[in-house]
Design a protein around this motif. Sequence first.
Motif, PDB file in Angstrom:
ATOM      1  N   ALA A   1      -0.979  21.166  42.943  1.00  0.00           N
ATOM      2  CA  ALA A   1       0.265  20.449  43.252  1.00  0.00           C
ATOM      3  C   ALA A   1       1.474  21.274  42.838  1.00  0.00           C
ATOM      4  CB  ALA A   1       0.274  19.091  42.551  1.00  0.00           C
ATOM      5  N   GLN A   2       1.381  21.946  41.685  1.00  0.00           N
ATOM      6  CA  GLN A   2       2.486  22.792  41.235  1.00  0.00           C
ATOM      7  C   GLN A   2       2.705  23.975  42.160  1.00  0.00           C
ATOM      8  OE1 GLN A   2       1.151  23.556  37.186  1.00  0.00           O
ATOM      9  NE2 GLN A   2       2.620  22.072  36.360  1.00  0.00           N
ATOM     10  N   ARG A   3       1.655  24.383  42.857  1.00  0.00           N
ATOM     11  CA  ARG A   3       1.781  25.470  43.820  1.00  0.00           C
ATOM     12  C   ARG A   3       2.378  25.004  45.147  1.00  0.00           C
ATOM     13  NH1 ARG A   3      -1.573  30.063  43.390  1.00  0.00           N
ATOM     14  NH2 ARG A   3      -0.690  30.495  45.443  1.00  0.00           N
ATOM     15  N   GLY A   4       2.608  23.703  45.286  1.00  0.00           N
ATOM     16  CA  GLY A   4       3.214  23.177  46.498  1.00  0.00           C
ATOM     17  C   GLY A   4       2.243  22.572  47.479  1.00  0.00           C
ATOM     18  N   PHE A   5       0.952  22.530  47.136  1.00  0.00           N
ATOM     19  CA  PHE A   5      -0.030  21.891  48.009  1.00  0.00           C
ATOM     20  C   PHE A   5       0.006  20.378  47.780  1.00  0.00           C
ATOM     21  CE2 PHE A   5      -1.849  26.153  47.141  1.00  0.00           C
ATOM     22  CZ  PHE A   5      -1.787  26.658  48.435  1.00  0.00           C
ATOM     23  N   ALA A   6      -0.122  19.611  48.842  1.00  0.00           N
ATOM     24  CA  ALA A   6      -0.067  18.154  48.745  1.00  0.00           C
ATOM     25  C   ALA A   6      -1.354  17.644  48.109  1.00  0.00           C
ATOM     26  CB  ALA A   6       0.137  17.537  50.121  1.00  0.00           C
ATOM     27  N   GLN A   7      -1.227  16.950  47.000  1.00  0.00           N
ATOM     28  CA  GLN A   7      -2.386  16.570  46.208  1.00  0.00           C
ATOM     29  C   GLN A   7      -2.362  15.075  45.901  1.00  0.00           C
ATOM     30  OE1 GLN A   7      -5.023  18.797  44.921  1.00  0.00           O
ATOM     31  NE2 GLN A   7      -5.830  16.715  44.881  1.00  0.00           N
ATOM     32  N   ALA A   8      -3.496  14.439  46.129  1.00  0.00           N
ATOM     33  CA  ALA A   8      -3.659  13.026  45.814  1.00  0.00           C
ATOM     34  C   ALA A   8      -5.048  12.846  45.209  1.00  0.00           C
ATOM     35  CB  ALA A   8      -3.476  12.170  47.064  1.00  0.00           C
ATOM     36  N   LEU A   9      -5.404  11.607  44.910  1.00  0.00           N
ATOM     37  CA  LEU A   9      -6.713  11.376  44.303  1.00  0.00           C
ATOM     38  C   LEU A   9      -7.318  10.071  44.805  1.00  0.00           C
ATOM     39  CD1 LEU A   9      -6.504   9.044  41.793  1.00  0.00           C
ATOM     40  CD2 LEU A   9      -5.052  10.853  40.873  1.00  0.00           C
ATOM     41  N   LEU A  10      -8.634  10.000  44.689  1.00  0.00           N
ATOM     42  CA  LEU A  10      -9.371   8.761  44.926  1.00  0.00           C
ATOM     43  C   LEU A  10      -9.992   8.338  43.594  1.00  0.00           C
ATOM     44  CD1 LEU A  10     -11.219   9.421  48.322  1.00  0.00           C
ATOM     45  CD2 LEU A  10      -9.085   8.188  47.934  1.00  0.00           C
ATOM     46  N   PRO A  11      -9.874   7.059  43.235  1.00  0.00           N
ATOM     47  CA  PRO A  11     -10.365   6.602  41.928  1.00  0.00           C
ATOM     48  C   PRO A  11     -11.884   6.504  41.885  1.00  0.00           C
ATOM     49  CG  PRO A  11      -9.498   4.758  43.192  1.00  0.00           C
ATOM     50  CD  PRO A  11      -9.192   5.997  43.986  1.00  0.00           C
ATOM     51  N   PRO A  12     -12.450   6.486  40.687  1.00  0.00           N
ATOM     52  CA  PRO A  12     -13.910   6.307  40.552  1.00  0.00           C
ATOM     53  C   PRO A  12     -14.336   4.920  41.015  1.00  0.00           C
ATOM     54  CG  PRO A  12     -12.883   6.967  38.465  1.00  0.00           C
ATOM     55  CD  PRO A  12     -11.784   6.574  39.395  1.00  0.00           C
ATOM     56  N   GLN A  13     -15.622   4.749  41.165  1.00  0.00           N
ATOM     57  CA  GLN A  13     -16.155   3.433  41.507  1.00  0.00           C
ATOM     58  C   GLN A  13     -16.666   2.721  40.258  1.00  0.00           C
ATOM     59  OE1 GLN A  13     -18.768   3.285  44.889  1.00  0.00           O
ATOM     60  NE2 GLN A  13     -17.366   4.454  46.188  1.00  0.00           N
ATOM     61  N   ASP A  14     -16.756   1.407  40.374  1.00  0.00           N
ATOM     62  CA  ASP A  14     -17.192   0.563  39.268  1.00  0.00           C
ATOM     63  C   ASP A  14     -18.647   0.882  38.908  1.00  0.00           C
ATOM     64  OD1 ASP A  14     -17.074  -1.352  37.372  1.00  0.00           O
ATOM     65  OD2 ASP A  14     -16.881  -3.060  38.729  1.00  0.00           O
ATOM     66  N   ARG A  15     -18.891   1.068  37.625  1.00  0.00           N
ATOM     67  CA  ARG A  15     -20.237   1.383  37.158  1.00  0.00           C
ATOM     68  C   ARG A  15     -20.530   0.641  35.856  1.00  0.00           C
ATOM     69  NH1 ARG A  15     -20.623   2.544  41.597  1.00  0.00           N
ATOM     70  NH2 ARG A  15     -21.255   4.488  42.586  1.00  0.00           N
ATOM     71  N   PRO A  16     -21.798   0.248  35.615  1.00  0.00           N
ATOM     72  CA  PRO A  16     -22.936   0.462  36.495  1.00  0.00           C
ATOM     73  C   PRO A  16     -22.876  -0.451  37.718  1.00  0.00           C
ATOM     74  CG  PRO A  16     -23.616  -0.929  34.676  1.00  0.00           C
ATOM     75  CD  PRO A  16     -22.195  -0.485  34.388  1.00  0.00           C
ATOM     76  N   ASN A  17     -23.645  -0.119  38.711  1.00  0.00           N
ATOM     77  CA  ASN A  17     -23.681  -0.912  39.923  1.00  0.00           C
ATOM     78  C   ASN A  17     -24.630  -2.096  39.700  1.00  0.00           C
ATOM     79  OD1 ASN A  17     -24.108  -1.966  42.497  1.00  0.00           O
ATOM     80  ND2 ASN A  17     -23.972   0.028  43.489  1.00  0.00           N
ATOM     81  N   PHE A  18     -24.062  -3.186  39.196  1.00  0.00           N
ATOM     82  CA  PHE A  18     -24.901  -4.354  38.907  1.00  0.00           C
ATOM     83  C   PHE A  18     -25.474  -4.971  40.179  1.00  0.00           C
ATOM     84  CE2 PHE A  18     -22.530  -4.410  34.805  1.00  0.00           C
ATOM     85  CZ  PHE A  18     -23.631  -4.431  33.955  1.00  0.00           C
ATOM     86  N   ARG A  19     -24.762  -4.818  41.281  1.00  0.00           N
ATOM     87  CA  ARG A  19     -25.307  -5.342  42.546  1.00  0.00           C
ATOM     88  C   ARG A  19     -26.639  -4.674  42.860  1.00  0.00           C
ATOM     89  NH1 ARG A  19     -23.078  -3.927  48.512  1.00  0.00           N
ATOM     90  NH2 ARG A  19     -24.573  -5.155  49.709  1.00  0.00           N
ATOM     91  N   LEU A  20     -26.706  -3.358  42.686  1.00  0.00           N
ATOM     92  CA  LEU A  20     -27.956  -2.634  42.914  1.00  0.00           C
ATOM     93  C   LEU A  20     -29.032  -3.110  41.947  1.00  0.00           C
ATOM     94  CD1 LEU A  20     -29.798  -0.326  43.917  1.00  0.00           C
ATOM     95  CD2 LEU A  20     -28.577   1.198  42.334  1.00  0.00           C
ATOM     96  N   LEU A  21     -28.695  -3.178  40.676  1.00  0.00           N
ATOM     97  CA  LEU A  21     -29.703  -3.544  39.675  1.00  0.00           C
ATOM     98  C   LEU A  21     -30.241  -4.954  39.902  1.00  0.00           C
ATOM     99  CD1 LEU A  21     -27.949  -2.043  36.518  1.00  0.00           C
ATOM    100  CD2 LEU A  21     -29.959  -1.125  37.703  1.00  0.00           C
ATOM    101  N   ARG A  22     -29.359  -5.902  40.179  1.00  0.00           N
ATOM    102  CA  ARG A  22     -29.818  -7.277  40.383  1.00  0.00           C
ATOM    103  C   ARG A  22     -30.600  -7.420  41.687  1.00  0.00           C
ATOM    104  NH1 ARG A  22     -27.529 -10.418  36.493  1.00  0.00           N
ATOM    105  NH2 ARG A  22     -25.662  -9.576  35.459  1.00  0.00           N
ATOM    106  N   SER A  23     -30.249  -6.626  42.689  1.00  0.00           N
ATOM    107  CA  SER A  23     -30.991  -6.702  43.954  1.00  0.00           C
ATOM    108  C   SER A  23     -32.413  -6.185  43.803  1.00  0.00           C
ATOM    109  CB  SER A  23     -30.266  -5.899  45.035  1.00  0.00           C
ATOM    110  OG  SER A  23     -30.412  -4.493  44.837  1.00  0.00           O
ATOM    111  N   LEU A  24     -32.665  -5.429  42.739  1.00  0.00           N
ATOM    112  CA  LEU A  24     -34.001  -4.873  42.501  1.00  0.00           C
ATOM    113  C   LEU A  24     -34.771  -5.667  41.442  1.00  0.00           C
ATOM    114  CD1 LEU A  24     -33.122  -1.077  42.660  1.00  0.00           C
ATOM    115  CD2 LEU A  24     -34.135  -2.505  44.436  1.00  0.00           C
ATOM    116  N   GLY A  25     -34.278  -6.860  41.107  1.00  0.00           N
ATOM    117  CA  GLY A  25     -35.052  -7.774  40.269  1.00  0.00           C
ATOM    118  C   GLY A  25     -34.727  -7.776  38.803  1.00  0.00           C
ATOM    119  N   PHE A  26     -33.702  -7.060  38.382  1.00  0.00           N
ATOM    120  CA  PHE A  26     -33.298  -7.081  36.970  1.00  0.00           C
ATOM    121  C   PHE A  26     -32.321  -8.245  36.778  1.00  0.00           C
ATOM    122  CE2 PHE A  26     -34.267  -2.627  38.011  1.00  0.00           C
ATOM    123  CZ  PHE A  26     -35.323  -2.429  37.138  1.00  0.00           C
ATOM    124  N   THR A  27     -32.692  -9.200  35.954  1.00  0.00           N
ATOM    125  CA  THR A  27     -31.938 -10.448  35.837  1.00  0.00           C
ATOM    126  C   THR A  27     -31.444 -10.642  34.402  1.00  0.00           C
ATOM    127  OG1 THR A  27     -33.986 -11.663  35.411  1.00  0.00           O
ATOM    128  CG2 THR A  27     -33.243 -11.529  37.701  1.00  0.00           C
TER     129      THR A  27
END
Length: 448
Positions: free
Chosen positions: A54-80
């Motif tokens: 960005a300091q060099r003049g290139f256009a810079q942005a970011l994408l945020p991380p995703q929510d972790r752990p993925n409880f949807r995945l864990l619960r869909s596989l039988g962990f309750t």
Amino acid sequence: MQTAREYNFDGLVGPSHNYAGLSFGNVASSNNVNSVSNPKEAALQGLAKMRALAQRGFAQALLPPQDRPNFRLLRSLGFTGSDAEVISRAHREAPVILASAYSASPMWTANAATVSPSADTADGRTHFTVANLNNKLHRSYEHAQTARTLRAIFGDERHFAVHDALPPTPAFGDEGAANHTRLCAAHGAPGVEMFVYGRVEFDPGAPAPVRFPARQTLEASQAVARLHGLDPARALFVQQDPATIDQGVFHNDVIAVGNGNVLFYHEQAFVDESGTLDRLRRALAGVHAELRPVRVAASEVSVADAVSSYLFNSQLLSKPDGRMALVVPQECQENPAVAAYLQRLAASGGPIDELISFDLRQSMRNGGGPACLRLRVALTDAEAAAMHRGVLLTEDLYGKLVAWVGRHYRDRLAPDDLADPSLAVEVQAALDELTTILGLPALYASQQ
């Protein structure tokens, strides 16, 4: 032709960055399985790269991380049970699945989506198709949050179209922009979009790798081109060399990178090298551009050296003087063959005349370099004004994010630490604060 600028959206490394070795076919990821990671260092290394560009003049942005752990995945596989009980049972009975649920792989935003700028599409909007990433469990759930994030940032439907992921079946395996290259005379001019695939689902006789999986199919690439309304004369479908995939080149961006009218590639990147170049030349002639190939011979840099150094997983950026800078990981300078080649390249008088090196060792050990960490989006001034501006990296935002990382990230994360239920609480607290910093309220489903 409209004036447009390329924005690089880098993935902000998440607080659960760890080395679980989940990506079969990715040599670096497999080699560092069960090592101790440093999430704080990883995030700060990525932010330092963003800031420097960005300091060099290139256009810079970011994408945020995703929510972790993925409880949807864990619960869909039988962990309750409660969240803590789900984590405890998963760690006890299926630690690989828990590691998958904690994966910070959304940092690889080159896999987030395929992007076609408005200059290429039938309706004159910028199109995104979210990648389904169905080849690996730990990535197969990313698309839902990726779509939410892209729609939060690019929500103005007058300028943007965000398509859901393709059907999550082997026939439509899609790994996003890591297998897509756009070549053009200028970012705002019509371009040629090259889709690189590893196998053909509906032609069992077509060549395919035998050791490692081919993650991108021809059928997926063709579907994305249709969704984006691309001119068939300017959408090329090229097969990656199966033997090269079997050497650990799991995406095209590990063996080739393009920008403007320059294609920087290894001679073993494609099934038909000469045919690919000829097709590109003819397609680019239709948009008044001349291909400038920069070919790296195997006698100069072997595929093994390219994979270990991530030479081609570099950012190729246009400078104001019309030349290009190659953003490489530090490992390129530590590999004798690659370092010698880069010295010759910079002095050759060709289109690439500058090398910029970054220490990204935390991400490199997990199987990705500078190019994996960014999603390229070419935007006109009107489109840039229409997107959510809170993700654009400024000095003020950089300072806030460095302080945020310091408050919330651990500097050591070992495999057994994933069993600690307090890690999930820490990640949630970090992401809740991040959405405020970025001005993206209710970004995550858990915040609803």
